[in-house]
Design an enzyme around this catalytic site. Structure first.
Site, PDB file in Angstrom:
ATOM      1  N   GLY A   1       0.825  -1.210   0.000  1.00 10.90           N
ATOM      2  CA  GLY A   1       0.000   0.000   0.000  1.00 10.90           C
ATOM      3  C   GLY A   1       0.853   1.251   0.000  1.00 10.90           C
ATOM      4  O   GLY A   1       1.921   1.270   0.609  1.00 10.90           O
TER       5      GLY A   1
ATOM      6  N   ARG B   1       1.016  -4.936  -5.954  1.00  9.18           N
ATOM      7  CA  ARG B   1       1.149  -6.216  -5.249  1.00  9.18           C
ATOM      8  C   ARG B   1       1.332  -7.247  -6.353  1.00  9.18           C
ATOM      9  O   ARG B   1       0.651  -7.191  -7.370  1.00  9.18           O
ATOM     10  CB  ARG B   1      -0.093  -6.498  -4.416  1.00  9.18           C
ATOM     11  CG  ARG B   1      -0.332  -5.409  -3.360  1.00  9.18           C
ATOM     12  CD  ARG B   1      -1.454  -5.775  -2.404  1.00  9.18           C
ATOM     13  NE  ARG B   1      -1.967  -4.582  -1.739  1.00  9.18           N
ATOM     14  CZ  ARG B   1      -1.540  -4.131  -0.560  1.00  9.18           C
ATOM     15  NH1 ARG B   1      -0.586  -4.754   0.080  1.00  9.18           N
ATOM     16  NH2 ARG B   1      -2.071  -3.052  -0.023  1.00  9.18           N
TER      17      ARG B   1
ATOM     18  N   ASP C   1       5.451  -5.378   5.844  1.00 10.19           N
ATOM     19  CA  ASP C   1       5.999  -6.698   6.165  1.00 10.19           C
ATOM     20  C   ASP C   1       6.081  -7.619   4.947  1.00 10.19           C
ATOM     21  O   ASP C   1       7.066  -8.340   4.771  1.00 10.19           O
ATOM     22  CB  ASP C   1       5.104  -7.388   7.212  1.00 10.19           C
ATOM     23  CG  ASP C   1       5.443  -6.930   8.620  1.00 10.19           C
ATOM     24  OD1 ASP C   1       6.517  -6.324   8.808  1.00 10.19           O
ATOM     25  OD2 ASP C   1       4.627  -7.187   9.525  1.00 10.19           O
TER      26      ASP C   1
ATOM     27  N   THR D   1       4.214   2.414   5.658  1.00 11.98           N
ATOM     28  CA  THR D   1       2.807   1.992   5.728  1.00 11.98           C
ATOM     29  C   THR D   1       2.094   2.884   6.735  1.00 11.98           C
ATOM     30  O   THR D   1       2.675   3.225   7.769  1.00 11.98           O
ATOM     31  CB  THR D   1       2.672   0.498   6.114  1.00 11.98           C
ATOM     32  OG1 THR D   1       1.309   0.202   6.372  1.00 11.98           O
ATOM     33  CG2 THR D   1       3.474   0.134   7.349  1.00 11.98           C
TER      34      THR D   1
ATOM     35  N   ASP E   1      -0.303   2.230   8.704  1.00  8.74           N
ATOM     36  CA  ASP E   1      -0.851   1.544   9.886  1.00  8.74           C
ATOM     37  C   ASP E   1       0.072   1.513  11.100  1.00  8.74           C
ATOM     38  O   ASP E   1      -0.360   1.150  12.188  1.00  8.74           O
ATOM     39  CB  ASP E   1      -1.217   0.097   9.534  1.00  8.74           C
ATOM     40  CG  ASP E   1      -2.393   0.036   8.587  1.00  8.74           C
ATOM     41  OD1 ASP E   1      -3.298   0.867   8.734  1.00  8.74           O
ATOM     42  OD2 ASP E   1      -2.398  -0.834   7.691  1.00  8.74           O
TER      43      ASP E   1
ATOM     44  N   ASP F   1       2.155  -0.691  11.780  1.00  8.56           N
ATOM     45  CA  ASP F   1       2.050  -2.054  12.321  1.00  8.56           C
ATOM     46  C   ASP F   1       3.300  -2.889  12.034  1.00  8.56           C
ATOM     47  O   ASP F   1       3.221  -4.105  11.907  1.00  8.56           O
ATOM     48  CB  ASP F   1       0.806  -2.752  11.740  1.00  8.56           C
ATOM     49  CG  ASP F   1       0.842  -2.834  10.230  1.00  8.56           C
ATOM     50  OD1 ASP F   1       1.716  -2.193   9.616  1.00  8.56           O
ATOM     51  OD2 ASP F   1       0.004  -3.549   9.661  1.00  8.56           O
TER      52      ASP F   1
ATOM     53  N   ARG G   1      -7.089  -2.847  10.188  1.00  9.28           N
ATOM     54  CA  ARG G   1      -7.789  -4.130  10.331  1.00  9.28           C
ATOM     55  C   ARG G   1      -7.270  -4.894  11.536  1.00  9.28           C
ATOM     56  O   ARG G   1      -8.020  -5.478  12.277  1.00  9.28           O
ATOM     57  CB  ARG G   1      -7.606  -4.985   9.060  1.00  9.28           C
ATOM     58  CG  ARG G   1      -8.683  -4.698   8.064  1.00  9.28           C
ATOM     59  CD  ARG G   1      -8.648  -5.644   6.887  1.00  9.28           C
ATOM     60  NE  ARG G   1      -8.880  -4.872   5.687  1.00  9.28           N
ATOM     61  CZ  ARG G   1      -7.997  -4.640   4.752  1.00  9.28           C
ATOM     62  NH1 ARG G   1      -6.808  -5.166   4.823  1.00  9.28           N
ATOM     63  NH2 ARG G   1      -8.297  -3.897   3.720  1.00  9.28           N
TER      64      ARG G   1
HETATM   65  P1  ATP Z   1       0.951  -3.083   3.411  1.00  6.56           P
HETATM   66  O1  ATP Z   1       1.325  -2.959   4.866  1.00  6.56           O
HETATM   67  O2  ATP Z   1       0.604  -1.811   2.807  1.00  6.56           O
HETATM   68  O3  ATP Z   1      -0.042  -4.179   3.140  1.00  6.56           O
HETATM   69  P2  ATP Z   1       2.943  -4.939   2.489  1.00  6.56           P
HETATM   70  O4  ATP Z   1       4.313  -4.739   1.998  1.00  6.56           O
HETATM   71  O5  ATP Z   1       2.792  -5.768   3.737  1.00  6.56           O
HETATM   72  O6  ATP Z   1       2.316  -3.506   2.657  1.00  6.56           O
HETATM   73  P3  ATP Z   1       1.852  -7.028   0.808  1.00  6.56           P
HETATM   74  O7  ATP Z   1       0.765  -6.971  -0.195  1.00  6.56           O
HETATM   75  O8  ATP Z   1       1.745  -8.000   1.924  1.00  6.56           O
HETATM   76  O9  ATP Z   1       2.028  -5.532   1.335  1.00  6.56           O
HETATM   77  O10 ATP Z   1       3.241  -7.332   0.056  1.00  6.56           O
HETATM   78  C1  ATP Z   1       3.636  -6.595  -1.081  1.00  6.56           C
HETATM   79  C2  ATP Z   1       4.248  -7.522  -2.097  1.00  6.56           C
HETATM   80  O11 ATP Z   1       5.416  -8.148  -1.530  1.00  6.56           O
HETATM   81  C3  ATP Z   1       3.363  -8.690  -2.523  1.00  6.56           C
HETATM   82  O12 ATP Z   1       2.450  -8.338  -3.533  1.00  6.56           O
HETATM   83  C4  ATP Z   1       4.399  -9.688  -3.020  1.00  6.56           C
HETATM   84  O13 ATP Z   1       4.784  -9.395  -4.336  1.00  6.56           O
HETATM   85  C5  ATP Z   1       5.567  -9.460  -2.085  1.00  6.56           C
HETATM   86  N1  ATP Z   1       5.526 -10.464  -1.017  1.00  6.56           N
HETATM   87  C6  ATP Z   1       4.687 -10.525   0.043  1.00  6.56           C
HETATM   88  N2  ATP Z   1       4.903 -11.619   0.802  1.00  6.56           N
HETATM   89  C7  ATP Z   1       5.905 -12.285   0.191  1.00  6.56           C
HETATM   90  C8  ATP Z   1       6.596 -13.525   0.455  1.00  6.56           C
HETATM   91  N3  ATP Z   1       6.304 -14.284   1.510  1.00  6.56           N
HETATM   92  N4  ATP Z   1       7.573 -13.889  -0.394  1.00  6.56           N
HETATM   93  C9  ATP Z   1       7.892 -13.143  -1.463  1.00  6.56           C
HETATM   94  N5  ATP Z   1       7.271 -11.989  -1.780  1.00  6.56           N
HETATM   95  C10 ATP Z   1       6.308 -11.560  -0.973  1.00  6.56           C
END
Ligand code: ATP
Length: 320
Positions: free
Chosen positions: A11, A72, A103, A125, A127, A129, A171
């Site tokens: 995000g 994503r 994360d 992010t 949040d 979090d 959430r």
């Molecule tokens: P937000 O807090 O905004 O959700 P985020 O980085 O946690 O941010 P995610 O959608 O969980 O958002 O992860 C972003 C991208 O990182 C995913 O679309 C994917 O391409 C990659 N990713 C997430 N988890 C993994 C994993 N376990 N292994 C490899 N790539 C990953």
């Protein structure tokens, strides 16, 4: 000359641009080549990149969102996707990547590190979090936005002697709700970390304040706590006070970053780039007691962060 890339993933959050700017400028000042990678890991796999110069990041420190755009990627979650990204890095000469995200993005950075590409994560992010860091880029702006929006809703809430249930993002994490709730003087703050009792934590609190002359009410409700519209209906039924739900939604992600987010992003971007300059890999940058530090990604992902119950209690003690 070493080449590094920078991408934003997951995000979007206000302040990501300030971090991108810091990475580009620090890289160039330290005799590295810097490429901007568009659309997160998607762009890394397809080679959607642009060479950055000092002026490529002019005029973005004050802008919300991310000029590199974000995405994503399901494909990057697979081993094949990660191989593809690593191959593209080799083809483009990219030796290290700064990943700005949450994360999930750090898990991706860890996977790419295992494929031989040095990666450093920056927590971006709204949040707040991410366990390893006191603050994430975007949180301060988001709570300030919520505060301003609630201040506006309050005008009509007060004029009509109503109760406004304001649903904010979160959430699983109640940081936005807790901090904005304190800032607007909410009668109740409901967050996913603590179970609440509707009768005690909402109805009785409202009735107590009604007995002291209060006529309008703000309830801050984190989205992870359920249905804000239903909560407003229940409040009206139980207290007789006309109640409305306001769901703030994506407005919380936008807007010009605050001073705190711009400074935090600049410090983290600068620090992350220095780590790549020094050949570090699989690290995540964090802020602890106003000092920028770094952790191994694995270690960072295993950390736990608990919302401060004393702050939660304090919020309710002073909002009656
Ligand atoms: P937000 O807090 O905004 O959700 P985020 O980085 O946690 O941010 P995610 O959608 O969980 O958002 O992860 C972003 C991208 O990182 C995913 O679309 C994917 O391409 C990659 N990713 C997430 N988890 C993994 C994993 N376990 N292994 C490899 N790539 C990953």
């Amino acid at each position: 000359m070493k080449t590094i890339g920078v991408l934003t993933s997951g995000g979007d959050a206000p302040g990501m641009n300030a971090a991108v700017r810091a990475v580009v400028r620090t890289g160039l000042e330290n005799d590295m080549r810097v490429v901007g990678i568009y659309n997160g890991y998607e762009g890394l796999m397809s080679g959607d990149v642009a060479e950055m110069n000092l002026r490529s990041v002019s005029n973005i420190v004050q802008r919300g969102g991310t000029v590199l755009r974000t995405a994503r990627s399901m494909e990057f979650m697979t081993d094949r996707g990660q191989e593809k990204a690593a191959d593209m890095c080799h083809r483009l000469g990219i030796e290290g990547v700064v990943v700005i995200g949450g994360d999930g993005s750090f898990r991706g950075a860890q996977a790419l590190s295992r494929k031989g590409i040095n990666c450093v994560g920056i927590p971006g992010t709204i949040d707040n979090d991410i366990s390893c860091t006191d603050l994430t880029i975007g949180f301060d702006t988001a709570v300030n936005t919520v505060m301003q929006m609630v201040d506006m809703v309050r005008d009509t809430t007060e004029s009509h002697s109503r109760c406004s249930v304001i649903e904010v993002m979160g959430r699983k994490a109640g940081y936005i709700a807790l901090y904005s709730g304190i800032a607007v003087g909410a009668t109740s703050i409901l967050i996913p970390e603590f179970e609440y009792d509707f009768d005690i934590d909402v109805v009785e609190r409202m009735k107590k304040t009604i007995s002291t002359g209060k006529q309008h009410f703000i309830i801050i409700f984190a989205e992870g706590c359920g249905d804000a519209t239903e909560m407003a209906r229940q409040i009206e039924r139980e207290t007789g006070v006309e109640s409305r739900a306001t769901i703030l939604g994506h407005v919380q992600r936008g807007g010009s970053p605050t001073v705190n987010d711009r400074v935090l992003a600049s410090r983290m971007g600068n620090y992350a780039t220095r780590l790549l300059r020094d050949d570090c890999s699989s690290r995540v940058v964090a802020i602890k007691n106003d000092t920028i530090v770094d952790y191994d990604i694995e270690e960072a992902l295993q950390m736990e962060k608990e919302i401060d119950i004393d702050i939660y209690r304090m919020a309710h003690e002073i909002s009656i």
